[in-house]
Scaffold this motif. Sequence first.
Motif, PDB file in Angstrom:
ATOM      1  N   SER A  99      42.135  60.584  44.851  1.00  0.00           N
ATOM      2  CA  SER A  99      42.048  59.391  44.014  1.00  0.00           C
ATOM      3  C   SER A  99      40.588  58.658  44.215  1.00  0.00           C
ATOM      4  O   SER A  99      39.758  58.343  43.354  1.00  0.00           O
ATOM      5  N   ASP A 100      40.097  58.754  45.554  1.00  0.00           N
ATOM      6  CA  ASP A 100      38.730  58.346  45.663  1.00  0.00           C
ATOM      7  C   ASP A 100      37.634  58.979  45.207  1.00  0.00           C
ATOM      8  O   ASP A 100      36.911  58.435  44.628  1.00  0.00           O
ATOM      9  N   LEU A 101      38.028  60.365  45.017  1.00  0.00           N
ATOM     10  CA  LEU A 101      36.851  61.096  44.735  1.00  0.00           C
ATOM     11  C   LEU A 101      36.655  60.834  43.281  1.00  0.00           C
ATOM     12  O   LEU A 101      35.537  60.776  42.553  1.00  0.00           O
ATOM     13  N   LYS A 102      37.761  61.005  42.570  1.00  0.00           N
ATOM     14  CA  LYS A 102      37.788  60.758  41.140  1.00  0.00           C
ATOM     15  C   LYS A 102      37.170  59.371  40.654  1.00  0.00           C
ATOM     16  O   LYS A 102      36.349  59.380  39.810  1.00  0.00           O
ATOM     17  N   ARG A 103      37.473  58.361  41.233  1.00  0.00           N
ATOM     18  CA  ARG A 103      36.809  57.072  41.055  1.00  0.00           C
ATOM     19  C   ARG A 103      35.426  57.017  41.150  1.00  0.00           C
ATOM     20  O   ARG A 103      34.441  56.652  40.707  1.00  0.00           O
ATOM     21  N   CYS A 104      35.203  57.984  42.388  1.00  0.00           N
ATOM     22  CA  CYS A 104      33.520  57.883  42.742  1.00  0.00           C
ATOM     23  C   CYS A 104      32.825  58.806  41.814  1.00  0.00           C
ATOM     24  O   CYS A 104      31.428  58.671  41.285  1.00  0.00           O
ATOM     25  N   LEU A 105      33.495  59.789  41.372  1.00  0.00           N
ATOM     26  CA  LEU A 105      32.753  60.691  40.256  1.00  0.00           C
ATOM     27  C   LEU A 105      32.435  59.871  38.818  1.00  0.00           C
ATOM     28  O   LEU A 105      31.619  59.989  38.152  1.00  0.00           O
ATOM     29  N   GLN A 106      33.713  59.373  38.483  1.00  0.00           N
ATOM     30  CA  GLN A 106      33.622  58.592  37.386  1.00  0.00           C
ATOM     31  C   GLN A 106      32.610  57.541  37.204  1.00  0.00           C
ATOM     32  O   GLN A 106      31.893  57.433  36.239  1.00  0.00           O
ATOM     33  N   SER A 107      32.282  56.758  38.265  1.00  0.00           N
ATOM     34  CA  SER A 107      31.286  55.936  38.412  1.00  0.00           C
ATOM     35  C   SER A 107      29.641  56.496  38.316  1.00  0.00           C
ATOM     36  O   SER A 107      28.848  56.090  37.943  1.00  0.00           O
ATOM     37  N   LEU A 108      29.661  57.599  38.701  1.00  0.00           N
ATOM     38  CA  LEU A 108      28.476  58.418  38.856  1.00  0.00           C
ATOM     39  C   LEU A 108      28.141  58.990  37.665  1.00  0.00           C
ATOM     40  O   LEU A 108      27.185  59.333  37.131  1.00  0.00           O
TER      41      LEU A 108
ATOM     42  N   GLY B  10      27.749  51.205  41.217  1.00  0.00           N
ATOM     43  CA  GLY B  10      28.917  50.645  41.467  1.00  0.00           C
ATOM     44  C   GLY B  10      30.163  51.500  41.583  1.00  0.00           C
ATOM     45  O   GLY B  10      30.001  52.651  40.838  1.00  0.00           O
ATOM     46  N   THR B  11      31.214  51.226  42.201  1.00  0.00           N
ATOM     47  CA  THR B  11      32.408  51.935  42.304  1.00  0.00           C
ATOM     48  C   THR B  11      33.321  51.444  41.310  1.00  0.00           C
ATOM     49  O   THR B  11      33.242  50.060  41.301  1.00  0.00           O
ATOM     50  N   VAL B  12      33.883  52.166  40.421  1.00  0.00           N
ATOM     51  CA  VAL B  12      34.865  51.365  39.806  1.00  0.00           C
ATOM     52  C   VAL B  12      36.138  51.098  40.464  1.00  0.00           C
ATOM     53  O   VAL B  12      36.806  51.969  40.888  1.00  0.00           O
ATOM     54  N   VAL B  13      35.857  49.649  40.769  1.00  0.00           N
ATOM     55  CA  VAL B  13      37.036  49.118  41.635  1.00  0.00           C
ATOM     56  C   VAL B  13      38.015  48.344  40.930  1.00  0.00           C
ATOM     57  O   VAL B  13      37.257  47.507  39.948  1.00  0.00           O
ATOM     58  N   ALA B  14      39.235  48.088  41.043  1.00  0.00           N
ATOM     59  CA  ALA B  14      39.939  47.221  40.072  1.00  0.00           C
ATOM     60  C   ALA B  14      39.749  45.735  40.940  1.00  0.00           C
ATOM     61  O   ALA B  14      39.932  45.829  42.373  1.00  0.00           O
TER      62      ALA B  14
END
Lengths: 442, 732
Positions: free
Chosen positions: B591-600, B640-644
């Motif tokens: 989940s973290d990886l996906k979020r991290c890649l999404q923001s990159l 940024g990281t996509v954070v809720a």
Amino acid sequence: MGISKDRIKFNVGGRLFETTATTLANAGRDSFFGALFDDEWNLSPPSEDSIHFIDRNSDCFSVLLDLLRTGDLNVPANITERLLHREASFYGLLDHVRAAKWGPFDGNRLRLSDSVKGIAPGDGTAIRAGPDGGCCVAHGSVVHVYDWMLEEHSPINLDYQRVNDVGWIDSDNIVLSACERLGRGEGGMGLFSSSSGDLRYKFQVCHENQVKSYTAGALSFSPDYKIFSSCKGRSNEYGVGVWDQITGKQTDFFYESPGWSLGDADKLQWLNGKNCLLVATLFPRKDNCYISLLDFRDKNMVWSWSDIGSPMAIDEKRVRDAIAMEDSNSICVVNEFEDLGFIDLRMYGGSVRWSSRSKLMKSKMPDEPCYPKLALHEGQLFSSMNDSISVFCGPDWVLTSRLRRSYGGSICDFSIGGDRLFALHCEENVFDVWETPPPPII
Amino acid sequence: MSNQKKRNFQIEAFKHRVVVDPKYADKTWQILERAIHQIYNQDASGLSFEELYRNAYNMVLHKFGEKLYNGFITTMTAHLKEKSKLIEAAQGGSFLEELNKKWNEHNKALEMIRDILMYMDRTYIESTKKTHVHPMGLNLWRDNVVHFTKIHTRLLNTLLDLVQRERTGEVIDRGLMRNVIKMFMNLGESVYQEDFEKPFLDASSEFYKVESQEFIESCDCGDYLKKAEKRLTEEIDRVGHYLDAKSEEKITSVVEKEMIANHMQRLVHMENSGLVNMLLNDKYEDLGRMYNLFRRVTNGLVTVRDVMTLHLREMGKQLVTDPERSKDPVEFVQRLLDERDKYDKIISTAFGNDKTFQNALNSSFEFFINLNARSPEFISLFVDDKLRKGLKGIADVDVEIILDKVMMLFRYLQEKDVFEKYYKQHLAKRLLSGKTVSDEAERSLIVKLKTECGYQFTSKLEGMFTDMKTSEDTMRGFYGSHPELSEGPTLIVQVLTTGSWPTQPAVPCNLPAEVSVLCEKFRSYYLGTHTGRRLSWQTNMGTADIKAMFGKGQKHELNVSTFQMCVLMLFNNSDRLSYKEIEQATEIPASDLKRCLQSLACVKGKNVLKKEPISKEIGEEDSFVVNDKFASKFYKVKIGTVVAQKETEPEKQETRQRVEEDRKPQIEAAIVRIMKSRKILDHNNIIAEVTKQLQPRFLANPTEIKKRIESLIERDFLERDNTDRKLYRYLA
């Protein structure tokens, strides 16, 4: 130079006087002169020659005119007091005369101004100074009333019962307390007019809604229009009663508790600052002395002192009169040798601190001794002993003056009021009037 | 007789009685009586005061005081009867004037007669207790003129009519009015009250009853209040102009009763113009007028306050329960603050800062803020927002004001521990990411929380600040002892004390070799300087600045999270990597990886990587290459990281659970504290006391308290009483 418009001429009984409107203005609006020179009566414009005629004694007019000019009263020998008072009364200047006759009271500057000899039989009971310079003297069952001119008015009595105490409510009203007559509902306490001597009101004591006959003793008044009197009833109505001065109704009654004495009290004194009543029953009325302070708001005896149980070996230490001194939070007492003693009011059950001033007195006691009495007036303490009155001043009550007159025997009572001191002697029914002279000219 | 006859002559006893002329008294009185007539006929110029005074004096002196007294009364009565006939004959408007004229004449005459009779006044009357000349003259006027049947009601009606005419706008002779009313006052308070004041008040009451009915039918609330206020000032003016000052209170209470008290409910609830309308439209003037008028009547302010409270609660309830509003916490809290400001202003400008109104405002806010369970979270988020960015460029004073307002809302919260929980999380994020704008503001808020809730509440928050400070020193020491590290990557470590910070599961990942070497060095340095400690890496919370060069030679410094750094570093060695490869190399949880890649790869403008295929979501089969065409006008780029921002539903549940878990020991501690001092207590009282003790922090749930009691019984802290099962005993 024109004649001042201020100037006014009088023809009094054939003698001419000239004065000024300013001088006459000192007479005030409520006087003959005030009305005479009021605009309403000043009908014709004043001319230089107009002379006001007055059909009165010219010698007196001259004295009174001087009084208005200087504020001083100087009466030549040929004018009697009565004549002067009569004329002053005509012009409405009696109050001016009284104000000029004697000054503000100071125990250390008193002069004997008059001695009045009564016709009453027997010893006097009490003398009370009125608020405006008059006095009343209780003898047996009658009270003689004198106004400030020392003119005697009709004597007063309450069913001719023995009078225990009298007091002035104001210059026109005297309260008299008397013994009851068994079974007749007579005696008790009454309100009288000082000028006419009429009985205006008789105070009643009620117990359980029943009117009881009673003997009224010592009296005291408070500035919030209350009358206090020690009372002895037939059954258990012993204590201190309270009446309203305006309605005359009994409003309260403080019953005596067993082993204590209130109904027989010799002296009541209202203490305004403490909102309490001092009640003192003293030897020889009872075998012991009882002094207490009553708070009527919660029917509580807030302070008390008695010599029950104290060593009586030294006989002379018997308390004969007591007076509360609110300023120094103490009660001053006196024994039969005129030693002063002090009791601290802030402590419960304190003892008397005697200041053994003089033991000399013991040796020269007169044949017919009178017990000492105490009075307090504006920081000066007075105590009577035999035929003299001592004045004490200062925080340590130092003897500063002594009033004495050889005539009339021992002083049985004295009273201060209306800037005068009245001393009642036990022989000859004489009372002396002591006044402070008007202040010096310079 | 026989005895006398024997004598030749008889000498009469020398016993003349002093006889005054028997007609003396009558003669003297006649002189005085004539004078009184002349005075009344204003023909006194020929009179001699001295003569009259002397005559009156002589009468008293010769015991004719009573004759003089009665004579004066009879003569004056006759004159007054005559005067009252003249007054009665006056027509229309001249009636009052005639009365006033005769009254003035009488006063003048009375004064002169009193002067003549001054001696009698002072002696005879004084000693017989009769009524003095002046008051007697007034009594005679009262009985023969004012109470004369043909004048009495006519006079009253004339006066009331004049007042009525003035009320309807006519101009009347106030001077005459004042003189006549003054006559009543001179005749004594009871005459004024009985013969004028009481009927006047009755007539006024009737007048305002009718008028208020008229107004209320035709005006809106604001206008009505304006008219009532005008009437009130008019009546007060009237008292000032020609009535007794004591009447002011009475007449105003009549107006208050008829115009306000009787229509209170209707005014407050008036459609489209009542209190709620005024509140909504900020009508300070009308509100102030309502406050000032209603304050005068009993229950007036209570009515206003109740309606305001009801409205506030209704409005607040809608505000906090509206799901639309809950979407943006900052906006949500801002709305609350705005509402509070609005009502604060109303209370201060229109309601005279009335304490009871302030209390009503506070209790209303307390009521509705707690209707939404997320209020603590939202308030913390609001603070977070302000402290992250909102306070930039705002003066210190204003910062304080904002913080104070937030504290105000905080005070309303029942679940202060929930707020604490969130606040801790948000503060941790701010501190670790270095996002906090003003250290001073942070500390100021903590001081405020401390004064509000005590040392315990903020000790952990303060611990977080201490950790930050210590870490700085540690880093200095670390680089001091390793001078060789000045080349190469810089590692900044923040050592966080377990317990002070919100616990986060440590998410392991494989750090790039360059970094992991550094980390090991730090570990050995730190453990070398401190004994008995353990270090674990919270890689999920770190950030990194890395320099990157893209295909066309663009150089940028990228500010990324630790996870993102791990991913990007992989691209130093290969051009294209698949999702699986990345996952394998870094071991970052999916989940973290996906979020991290999404923001990159997916955020426009920040996409340093390119994803194939191009889409918004990250799939397991995707592969990534460096975006050679990456461009940005800034040298430094923050990824940024996509954070809720707001918590997701499961997160919320988790926080909730943690809060509940934290409450347990607190409840238990409270129970033990209470029982230790009370020894024996029944169930209901325990619940009450515990609730009271914990109130400053949260609202304890009775069932939870009961559970805690059970648990304490199990652990032998308490026991049930053997006879009364409702009683608990403390076991020492």
